[in-house]
Design a protein around this motif. Structure first.
Motif, mmCIF file in Angstrom:
data_model
loop_
_atom_site.group_PDB
_atom_site.id
_atom_site.type_symbol
_atom_site.label_atom_id
_atom_site.label_comp_id
_atom_site.label_asym_id
_atom_site.label_seq_id
_atom_site.Cartn_x
_atom_site.Cartn_y
_atom_site.Cartn_z
ATOM 1 N N VAL A 123 0.855 -1.337 0.179
ATOM 2 C CA VAL A 123 0.257 0.085 -0.197
ATOM 3 C C VAL A 123 1.401 1.137 0.223
ATOM 4 O O VAL A 123 0.972 2.085 -1.166
ATOM 5 N N GLY A 124 1.493 1.665 0.600
ATOM 6 C CA GLY A 124 2.888 2.106 0.558
ATOM 7 C C GLY A 124 3.216 2.670 -0.984
ATOM 8 O O GLY A 124 3.738 3.701 -0.825
ATOM 9 N N ALA A 125 3.377 2.337 -1.577
ATOM 10 C CA ALA A 125 4.314 1.539 -2.618
ATOM 11 C C ALA A 125 2.933 1.713 -3.783
ATOM 12 O O ALA A 125 3.296 2.231 -4.400
ATOM 13 N N GLY A 126 1.685 2.276 -3.592
ATOM 14 C CA GLY A 126 0.727 2.714 -3.646
ATOM 15 C C GLY A 126 -0.169 1.803 -5.238
ATOM 16 O O GLY A 126 -0.934 2.216 -6.286
ATOM 17 N N GLU A 127 0.413 0.734 -4.093
ATOM 18 C CA GLU A 127 -0.094 -0.832 -5.153
ATOM 19 C C GLU A 127 -1.291 -0.865 -4.752
ATOM 20 O O GLU A 127 -0.889 -0.579 -3.111
ATOM 21 N N GLU A 128 -2.652 -2.787 -4.848
ATOM 22 C CA GLU A 128 -3.299 -3.150 -4.220
ATOM 23 C C GLU A 128 -2.905 -4.285 -4.067
ATOM 24 O O GLU A 128 -2.281 -4.519 -4.742
ATOM 25 N N PRO A 129 -2.750 -5.049 -2.547
ATOM 26 C CA PRO A 129 -1.941 -6.609 -2.274
ATOM 27 C C PRO A 129 -3.384 -7.468 -3.102
ATOM 28 O O PRO A 129 -3.891 -6.901 -3.431
ATOM 29 N N THR A 130 -2.185 -8.164 -3.386
ATOM 30 C CA THR A 130 -2.892 -8.919 -4.792
ATOM 31 C C THR A 130 -2.200 -10.752 -3.315
ATOM 32 O O THR A 130 -1.459 -10.012 -2.787
ATOM 33 N N ASP A 131 -3.139 -12.137 -3.803
ATOM 34 C CA ASP A 131 -2.370 -13.119 -3.186
ATOM 35 C C ASP A 131 -1.240 -13.426 -3.639
ATOM 36 O O ASP A 131 -0.430 -13.177 -4.823
ATOM 37 N N PRO A 132 -0.686 -13.563 -2.139
ATOM 38 C CA PRO A 132 -1.173 -14.435 -1.263
ATOM 39 C C PRO A 132 -1.304 -13.435 -0.023
ATOM 40 O O PRO A 132 -1.979 -13.935 1.183
ATOM 41 N N ILE A 133 -0.942 -12.106 -0.001
ATOM 42 C CA ILE A 133 -0.930 -11.198 0.499
ATOM 43 C C ILE A 133 -2.607 -10.908 1.191
ATOM 44 O O ILE A 133 -2.379 -10.954 2.390
ATOM 45 N N ALA A 134 -2.903 -10.406 -0.130
ATOM 46 C CA ALA A 134 -4.620 -10.155 0.136
ATOM 47 C C ALA A 134 -5.286 -11.671 0.664
ATOM 48 O O ALA A 134 -5.978 -11.465 1.823
ATOM 49 N N GLU A 135 -5.024 -12.690 0.654
ATOM 50 C CA GLU A 135 -5.689 -13.901 1.336
ATOM 51 C C GLU A 135 -5.403 -13.160 2.923
ATOM 52 O O GLU A 135 -6.307 -14.017 3.766
ATOM 53 N N ALA A 136 -4.134 -13.819 2.504
ATOM 54 C CA ALA A 136 -3.234 -13.973 4.744
ATOM 55 C C ALA A 136 -4.513 -12.756 4.907
ATOM 56 O O ALA A 136 -4.591 -12.524 6.391
ATOM 57 N N LEU A 137 -4.907 -11.057 4.593
ATOM 58 C CA LEU A 137 -5.618 -9.868 4.758
ATOM 59 C C LEU A 137 -6.809 -9.814 4.982
ATOM 60 O O LEU A 137 -6.835 -9.786 6.344
ATOM 61 N N GLU A 138 -7.784 -10.887 4.289
ATOM 62 C CA GLU A 138 -8.969 -11.725 4.459
ATOM 63 C C GLU A 138 -8.632 -12.903 6.087
ATOM 64 O O GLU A 138 -9.893 -12.772 6.190
ATOM 65 N N GLU A 139 -8.034 -13.264 5.916
ATOM 66 C CA GLU A 139 -7.654 -14.066 7.218
ATOM 67 C C GLU A 139 -7.517 -13.775 8.656
ATOM 68 O O GLU A 139 -8.384 -14.216 9.502
ATOM 69 N N ALA A 140 -7.134 -12.119 8.477
ATOM 70 C CA ALA A 140 -7.055 -11.835 9.911
ATOM 71 C C ALA A 140 -7.770 -10.408 9.630
ATOM 72 O O ALA A 140 -7.944 -10.232 10.588
ATOM 73 N N ASP A 141 -8.642 -10.733 9.307
ATOM 74 C CA ASP A 141 -10.367 -9.771 9.385
ATOM 75 C C ASP A 141 -10.033 -8.512 8.988
ATOM 76 O O ASP A 141 -10.329 -7.440 9.347
ATOM 77 N N ILE A 142 -8.833 -8.386 8.232
ATOM 78 C CA ILE A 142 -8.806 -7.187 7.665
ATOM 79 C C ILE A 142 -9.072 -5.970 6.256
ATOM 80 O O ILE A 142 -8.220 -7.299 5.092
ATOM 81 N N GLU A 143 -9.950 -5.598 5.770
ATOM 82 C CA GLU A 143 -10.855 -5.619 4.593
ATOM 83 C C GLU A 143 -11.059 -4.133 4.524
ATOM 84 O O GLU A 143 -10.954 -3.135 5.271
#
Length: 382
Positions: A123-143
């Motif tokens: 996010v700091g680099a101005g981009e959107e997290p994609t899998d597997p980072i996005a999947e890990a975020l979802e599992e951590a209930d960060i939306e």
């Protein structure tokens, strides 16, 4: 031989194998939030497999050339022909570091803390997290949710000290509080109220007397954040890391390594950095040329250059000089590093260029106008 940041799965596995065999790894990140987040991710994985490491933030050419006893040197978030590995060339360093860390010890990257840290870098680099980072975020209930990407529970404090936006209230918590209160948005408790807050922030930034049309796009970086993590939002966390590494690199590194005791020190560095940056933007006398704006400032030049480019410049390039250092910020259609390298090829007494396509800097001897003329010549030929 240096390996670029755009690694395949096999590349990440190869990098992990090389690091696992090292007696000592030297991590040399650029002074950016993404590079520091990537360093934290990789350092935690190295620690998990009992590989010792040392960290030194690269802010100047002298830092990049620092001698080390390490068996392996990994550059993060910056091009480095001298490093054994370069992570983050062509994409966020945090993505590449997460892949290497997963190859080193998969259990580390299953941690919500590490996934959040990697997402913070992206996010700091101005981009959107994609899998597997996005999947890990979802599992951590960060939306994502409506609202503003700030690191503090006090919204006015967060907005006033955010370096993701430049508005009339920037640098002044009481002005931010008054603006929010005027629009009944000071204490948003649900999504509808958060949407109202986002609207207030966007309109205030875009309608400012000195704002340029690009501000309407730039302000989106502070809106609709990922909620959660150690600093309220992922975007707020990224802002803190990026500011802290420019003010107090040791604090930023400790934060990325997971030392919660430095959180208040990191927030203090963030506030100091933001106040200096916003004051410098507000006080700057901006000179406009075809394709370029120029300002001499007394403040954190890299952050000021980004804010000028995004919120005040009608031109695609912003060149900011702070004493003996100059920073060039560029819109995506331009390459700041390549432009500075071309411009300085014929100028004597200049240091090496450090940075990337977004922002690049160098140490300059002599009049700033010599560099301005060289940059103008390069852009005129583009």
């Amino acid at each position: 031989m240096s390996t670029t940041g755009r690694q395949s799965g096999d590349g990440a596995h190869d990098a992990a194998s090389s690091l696992r065999e090292a007696g000592l790894v030297h991590l040399a990140p650029a002074a950016t939030g993404d590079a520091i987040a990537a360093t934290g991710v990789l350092a935690r994985a190295l620690d998990a497999v009992d590989v010792p490491f040392q960290i030194s933030v690269v802010q100047t050419p002298a830092d990049a050339a620092r001698a080390t006893e390490a068996d392996r040197t990994v550059a993060l978030g910056r091009a480095s022909p001298d490093a054994d590995r370069t992570l983050g060339s062509g994409r966020p360093a945090s993505v590449a570091a997460f892949e290497v860390a997963r190859s080193l010890d998969a259990t580390i990257t299953e941690s919500a803390d590490v996934a959040t840290l990697a997402a913070t870098g992206v996010v700091g680099a101005g981009e959107e997290p994609t899998d597997p980072i996005a999947e890990a975020l979802e599992e951590a209930d960060i939306e994502r949710r409506p609202g503003a990407a700030v690191p503090t529970a006090d919204l006015a404090d967060g907005l006033a000290h955010s370096t993701l936006v430049h508005a009339p209230f920037s640098g002044d918590p009481e002005a931010a509080r008054a603006t929010l209160t005027e629009h009944d948005a000071a204490d948003p408790g649900d999504d509808e109220a958060r949407r109202r807050t986002a609207s207030v922030v966007a309109l205030t930034a875009v309608d400012a007397a000195d704002a340029d049309t690009r501000a309407a796009m730039a302000v989106e970086d502070v809106l609709r954040p990922y909620a959660g993590g150690p600093f309220e939002t992922v975007g707020g966390y990224a802002d803190v890391l990026d500011a802290a590494v420019r003010e107090q690199p040791g604090v930023a590194i400790a934060l990325a390594l997971g030392h919660d005791a430095v959180s208040e020190a990191a927030l203090s560095a963030w506030r100091t950095h933001a106040e200096r940056a916003h004051d410098a933007v507000r006080d700057a006398t901006v000179r406009r040329h075809a394709g370029l704006v120029v300002a001499d400032v007394d403040g954190p030049a890299s952050t000021v250059a980004r804010l000028l480019r995004d919120f005040r410049s009608p031109e695609p390039l912003a060149l900011v000089a702070d004493g003996d250092r100059a920073v060039l910020a560029a819109v995506p259609e331009y390459d700041a590093r390549a432009t500075l390298e071309s411009a300085t090829a014929s100028i004597e007494h200049t240091g090496d260029v450090i940075g990337d396509a977004d922002r690049a800097h160098l140490t300059v001897s002599g009049a700033t106008e010599t560099l301005v003329a060289a940059v103008r010549e390069v852009t005129a030929d583009a």
